[in-house]
Design a protein around this motif. Structure first.
Motif, PDB file in Angstrom:
ATOM      1  N   ALA A 117      32.529  47.876  34.645  1.00 49.39           N
ATOM      2  CA  ALA A 117      32.014  47.975  36.001  1.00 49.39           C
ATOM      3  C   ALA A 117      30.491  48.095  36.022  1.00 49.39           C
ATOM      4  O   ALA A 117      29.824  47.496  36.868  1.00 49.39           O
ATOM      5  CB  ALA A 117      32.648  49.171  36.717  1.00 49.39           C
ATOM      6  N   VAL A 146      28.647  47.860  39.400  1.00 50.69           N
ATOM      7  CA  VAL A 146      29.174  48.461  40.632  1.00 50.69           C
ATOM      8  C   VAL A 146      29.745  49.838  40.343  1.00 50.69           C
ATOM      9  O   VAL A 146      30.223  50.121  39.231  1.00 50.69           O
ATOM     10  CB  VAL A 146      30.267  47.575  41.274  1.00 50.69           C
ATOM     11  N   LEU A 148      32.681  52.750  41.189  1.00 48.94           N
ATOM     12  CA  LEU A 148      34.121  52.649  41.378  1.00 48.94           C
ATOM     13  C   LEU A 148      34.601  53.300  42.667  1.00 48.94           C
ATOM     14  O   LEU A 148      35.640  52.914  43.215  1.00 48.94           O
ATOM     15  CB  LEU A 148      34.842  53.280  40.186  1.00 48.94           C
ATOM     16  N   ARG A 151      36.582  51.613  45.761  1.00 47.15           N
ATOM     17  CA  ARG A 151      37.202  50.356  45.378  1.00 47.15           C
ATOM     18  C   ARG A 151      38.688  50.564  45.047  1.00 47.15           C
ATOM     19  O   ARG A 151      39.151  51.688  44.916  1.00 47.15           O
ATOM     20  CB  ARG A 151      36.441  49.723  44.214  1.00 47.15           C
ATOM     21  N   THR A 152      39.407  49.465  44.912  1.00 49.30           N
ATOM     22  CA  THR A 152      40.861  49.517  44.712  1.00 49.30           C
ATOM     23  C   THR A 152      41.209  49.346  43.244  1.00 49.30           C
ATOM     24  O   THR A 152      40.825  48.349  42.618  1.00 49.30           O
ATOM     25  CB  THR A 152      41.559  48.427  45.546  1.00 49.30           C
ATOM     26  N   MET A 174      38.872  56.323  44.018  1.00 48.14           N
ATOM     27  CA  MET A 174      39.369  54.973  44.209  1.00 48.14           C
ATOM     28  C   MET A 174      40.664  54.979  45.036  1.00 48.14           C
ATOM     29  O   MET A 174      41.392  55.971  45.082  1.00 48.14           O
ATOM     30  CB  MET A 174      39.619  54.291  42.859  1.00 48.14           C
ATOM     31  N   ASP A 207      40.394  45.538  42.878  1.00 48.08           N
ATOM     32  CA  ASP A 207      39.047  45.350  42.341  1.00 48.08           C
ATOM     33  C   ASP A 207      39.038  45.567  40.830  1.00 48.08           C
ATOM     34  O   ASP A 207      38.243  44.974  40.110  1.00 48.08           O
ATOM     35  CB  ASP A 207      38.074  46.334  42.999  1.00 48.08           C
ATOM     36  N   LYS A 232      40.077  38.555  42.943  1.00 45.17           N
ATOM     37  CA  LYS A 232      38.735  38.383  43.498  1.00 45.17           C
ATOM     38  C   LYS A 232      37.771  37.900  42.409  1.00 45.17           C
ATOM     39  O   LYS A 232      37.927  38.261  41.230  1.00 45.17           O
ATOM     40  CB  LYS A 232      38.230  39.710  44.058  1.00 45.17           C
ATOM     41  N   THR A 234      35.029  39.037  41.941  1.00 49.64           N
ATOM     42  CA  THR A 234      34.327  40.250  41.497  1.00 49.64           C
ATOM     43  C   THR A 234      35.243  41.213  40.749  1.00 49.64           C
ATOM     44  O   THR A 234      34.791  42.278  40.304  1.00 49.64           O
ATOM     45  CB  THR A 234      33.754  40.989  42.712  1.00 49.64           C
ATOM     46  N   ALA A 235      36.525  40.864  40.599  1.00 45.00           N
ATOM     47  CA  ALA A 235      37.512  41.798  40.045  1.00 45.00           C
ATOM     48  C   ALA A 235      37.423  41.890  38.523  1.00 45.00           C
ATOM     49  O   ALA A 235      36.995  40.953  37.844  1.00 45.00           O
ATOM     50  CB  ALA A 235      38.921  41.382  40.456  1.00 45.00           C
TER      51      ALA A 235
END
Length: 335
Positions: A117, A146, A148, A151-152, A174, A207, A232, A234-235
């Motif tokens: 991340a 990013v 955490l 986020r998922t 999260m 995510d 995603k 971004t995942a």
């Protein structure tokens, strides 16, 4: 007994406190792997007992039939498809199992999530090359890391490790969703987590998506290219369980196509991983050399049980036997 300990890559086992349990036996530690049943058969032909480090070596029927002196296989942790149990039993080879603890693999999973991340390995490498705050020389991979929180986190498999990873996600703020069998999702909901309504939703919303499944006929290649394509761009896809849970080449293709955007991996289809593997050349991959259970406290736990199982067998009082029918095939113990 004449005992071989296989695939101790770091030559760490002889440094463990529990190694003293094998005092009085003839012990050989192999720090390098042998490839092919022929080479393995030559290496192991004279041994009475083998201590295996998880699934680092596969024992097929063909290999077991080439080991006429072998009486015992002592497994660290549980047998997981890497030993032909039926062939071992037929040849009078007793298999004894141990136990494990989810802490080390769960913590390693979270370390990989944090590293991926925040792009930590990439920043560290580039800093060593004199590049300040640069994650990659390729513009498409040189973005910011990013946080955490908010986020998922998707967790597939709500066993001992999956539960711990879900707990870490909750502690980091999260949103945690679970996918798996009906019983697993029900247990997760009871514990206060969300259960995905479908696999499609699970892959699309996460995510960070982390696998925590056992490898068997039902789960082999259970993650498809279509699943990964729903993620995603971004995942982060995380696998510290087994590489074979993912369809062959699907992850490599998905990463090249940008879905998922990043992978954090501790397991590979062929181990040790060769340095020319394309995954190691990618700026959107964080990889570790199967370290999930490779940790001092975990090793002491694994090997204390495995060595005690050898001692009990040698004393004529075998315990934790997976295939008791093998005990009737030939005499065991020092006598």
């Amino acid at each position: 007994m004449k005992i071989a300990i296989l695939d101790d890559y770091q030559d760490a086992v002889r440094q463990l406190d529990s190694f003293a349990l094998l005092q009085g036996h003839e012990v050989k530690v192999f720090a390098n792997s042998a490839r092919g049943s022929g080479q393995l058969a030559l290496r192991l032909a004279s041994f009475d007992a083998l201590v295996l480090i998880r699934e680092r070596t596969v024992f097929s029927k063909a290999l077991l039939q080439k080991l006429p002196h072998l009486k015992l296989i002592s497994q660290t942790g549980k047998v997981s498809g890497h030993i032909d149990v039926e062939a071992a039993t037929a040849n009078g080879i007793v298999i004894v199992e141990g136990s494990g603890d989810p802490t080390a693999p769960a913590e390693l999973t979270w370390a990989l999530i944090m590293a991926a991340a925040r792009r930590i390995p990439q920043y560290v490498h580039n800093l060593q090359q004199g590049l300040w705050q640069m994650a990659s020389s390729e513009p498409q991979y040189n973005g910011l890391g990013v946080a955490l929180k908010g986020r998922t986190l998707g967790v597939w498999g709500y066993g001992k490790i999956g539960r711990m990873v879900a707990g870490y996600g909750k502690a980091f703020g999260m949103r945690v969703i679970i996918w798996g069998r009906d019983a697993s999702r029900a247990a997760a909901v009871e514990d206060g987590y969300l259960a995905a309504s479908s696999k499609e939703q699970f892959f699309a919303e996460a995510d960070v998506l982390s696998l925590h499944l056992r490898l068997n006929d039902a789960t082999r290649e259970i993650v498809t290219a279509e699943d990964l394509a729903r993620m995603k761009p971004t995942a982060i896809f995380v696998n510290t369980s087994r590489a074979e849970l993912v369809a062959a080449d699907a992850l490599l293709h998905g990463l090249r196509e940008g879905r998922p955007g990043c992978a954090a991996l501790d397991v590979f289809e062929s181990e040790p991983l060769k340095p020319d593997n394309p995954l190691l050349k990618m700026d959107n991959v964080v990889a570790t050399p199967h370290l999930g259970y490779v940790e001092k406290d975990g090793y002491e736990l694994y090997f204390r049980t495995a060595f005690q199982n050898v001692v009990d067998f040698a004393n004529g009082t075998p315990k934790n036997v997976l295939n008791p029918d093998a005990l009737t095939k030939r005499p065991f113990g020092n006598g």
